[in-house]
Design a protein around this motif. Sequence first.
Motif, PDB file in Angstrom:
ATOM      1  N   ILE A  42       0.834  -1.201   0.000  1.00 23.08           N
ATOM      2  CA  ILE A  42       0.000   0.000   0.000  1.00 23.08           C
ATOM      3  C   ILE A  42       0.871   1.255   0.000  1.00 23.08           C
ATOM      4  O   ILE A  42       1.828   1.360   0.774  1.00 23.08           O
ATOM      5  N   ALA A  43       0.537   2.199  -0.864  1.00 21.24           N
ATOM      6  CA  ALA A  43       1.158   3.526  -0.844  1.00 21.24           C
ATOM      7  C   ALA A  43       0.061   4.554  -1.087  1.00 21.24           C
ATOM      8  O   ALA A  43      -0.950   4.258  -1.746  1.00 21.24           O
ATOM      9  N   MET A  44       0.266   5.766  -0.557  1.00 21.18           N
ATOM     10  CA  MET A  44      -0.766   6.793  -0.624  1.00 21.18           C
ATOM     11  C   MET A  44      -0.224   8.107  -1.185  1.00 21.18           C
ATOM     12  O   MET A  44       0.973   8.394  -1.112  1.00 21.18           O
ATOM     13  N   VAL A  45      -1.154   8.870  -1.724  1.00 17.51           N
ATOM     14  CA  VAL A  45      -0.912  10.259  -2.110  1.00 17.51           C
ATOM     15  C   VAL A  45      -1.765  11.132  -1.192  1.00 17.51           C
ATOM     16  O   VAL A  45      -2.952  10.836  -1.010  1.00 17.51           O
ATOM     17  N   PRO A  46      -1.201  12.153  -0.560  1.00 15.69           N
ATOM     18  CA  PRO A  46       0.159  12.678  -0.769  1.00 15.69           C
ATOM     19  C   PRO A  46       1.205  12.150   0.202  1.00 15.69           C
ATOM     20  O   PRO A  46       2.362  12.561   0.131  1.00 15.69           O
ATOM     21  N   ALA A  47       0.840  11.287   1.121  1.00 13.70           N
ATOM     22  CA  ALA A  47       1.753  10.886   2.197  1.00 13.70           C
ATOM     23  C   ALA A  47       3.021  10.209   1.697  1.00 13.70           C
ATOM     24  O   ALA A  47       4.107  10.425   2.253  1.00 13.70           O
ATOM     25  N   HIS A  48       2.898   9.394   0.634  1.00 11.74           N
ATOM     26  CA  HIS A  48       4.034   8.572   0.224  1.00 11.74           C
ATOM     27  C   HIS A  48       4.547   8.868  -1.181  1.00 11.74           C
ATOM     28  O   HIS A  48       5.556   8.290  -1.595  1.00 11.74           O
ATOM     29  N   ALA A  49       3.824   9.689  -1.945  1.00 14.23           N
ATOM     30  CA  ALA A  49       4.216   9.899  -3.337  1.00 14.23           C
ATOM     31  C   ALA A  49       3.735  11.257  -3.825  1.00 14.23           C
ATOM     32  O   ALA A  49       2.705  11.765  -3.371  1.00 14.23           O
TER      33      ALA A  49
END
Length: 309
Positions: A272-279
Motif C-alpha cells: 500500500i502507498a498513498m498520495v500525498p503521504a508517500h508519493a
Amino acid sequence: MSKSAELNVLTHDTAEIQEKYLLQAVINAVPTPIFFKDSEGRYLGCNRAFEAYTGKTRGELIGKGVYELFERELAQVYFEADKALFESREHQVYEAQVAYADGSVRDVMFHKAVFQASHENVEGIVGAILDITDRKKAEKMYQDMALTDALTGLDNRLSMMNHLGHAFDRTLRSNSSLALLMLDLDNFKEINDSYGHPAGAAFLREAAGRLKRSVRKADVVSRLGGDEFAIILEDITDIAQATHVAEKILAQFAQPVEIDGHCLTMGGSIGIAMVPAHADSVTSLMKHSDIALYLAKAKGKGGYSVYQP
C-alpha cells in the motif's frame, strides 16, 4: 401567344412537374432521412425516412421552422447549427444522439450544406441524417476490449493507468487522499503447474470476483497481468481506510476455493502507498506500492505492508 408557343410552355411546365415528382420519388427511396429548408429555417421538403424520424408528414413539416416542430432544447441545437452553417458557407458534419418518433434513441451523423437554386431564387440548407448506432456500438465494444482484461473482465493495465492518472489529478485538486494497493496471489504458480491452465484461469477469475466484492463500487480493480492486481482507492481520509480494505481482501482470500473438485487455498500479499503521504507523482506512487508489496511478501504470505519513506 401562338399555339406553338403555348405548347412549348405547357411542355416545359409538364417537364418541371415530372422532374419534381421524379426527384421526390428518388429521395423517398433513400433509407437515410433527407430534408431541405429555406434561408429562414422553414422546411421546403423531405423524404419518407425523415417523416419516420420526426413522426410528422411532409404536409405537417413544410413551411414550418424547428421551434414550431420540436422541443425547445432540441430546436435550439438545430437552429444554432443551421446559423453556423450559413455563416461559414461550408459543409457541416456533426454527431448527435437523437430520439426517433418510434421511441428509439440512435446515434446519428448530420451531413449538411448550403444550396442555391438560382432559377427559383431560393437559398437554403440540405441535410442527411446517417444512422451510426451500430458503428458507435462497435467502437465502444473495441474500446472496452482494449481496456478490459479478457480473462477476468477487470480493467487491464492500460485502463488502470488511465484511471490512476485522472484520480491523481483529482486528488491534488480536492486536497484529499488516494491509495494504491498492489496485490500478488501467493499460490498461483503452484496451482497453475499442478492443476493446469484451465484451473489457473478459474482461480484468477475467482480472485477477481473476491476483489470486487471487497471494495466500493467506485473503486477501480484491475489485473495487471499474470497474478498481479491493483486497486485504486480514491477519496479516502487516512491510511486506516486503505488498511481496512486490505484486511477485507485478505479475509476473502483466506477462504478456500473449490475448482474442478479440488479445494485450493488462495492467499495474497498486498503493498500500500498513498498520495500525498508517500508519493508526489503517479510513477512514485506505483514504485512505492511495489516496494511495500515486496516487503509484505518478505514478511510471509497472506499479509500487507504500508510503504515507509
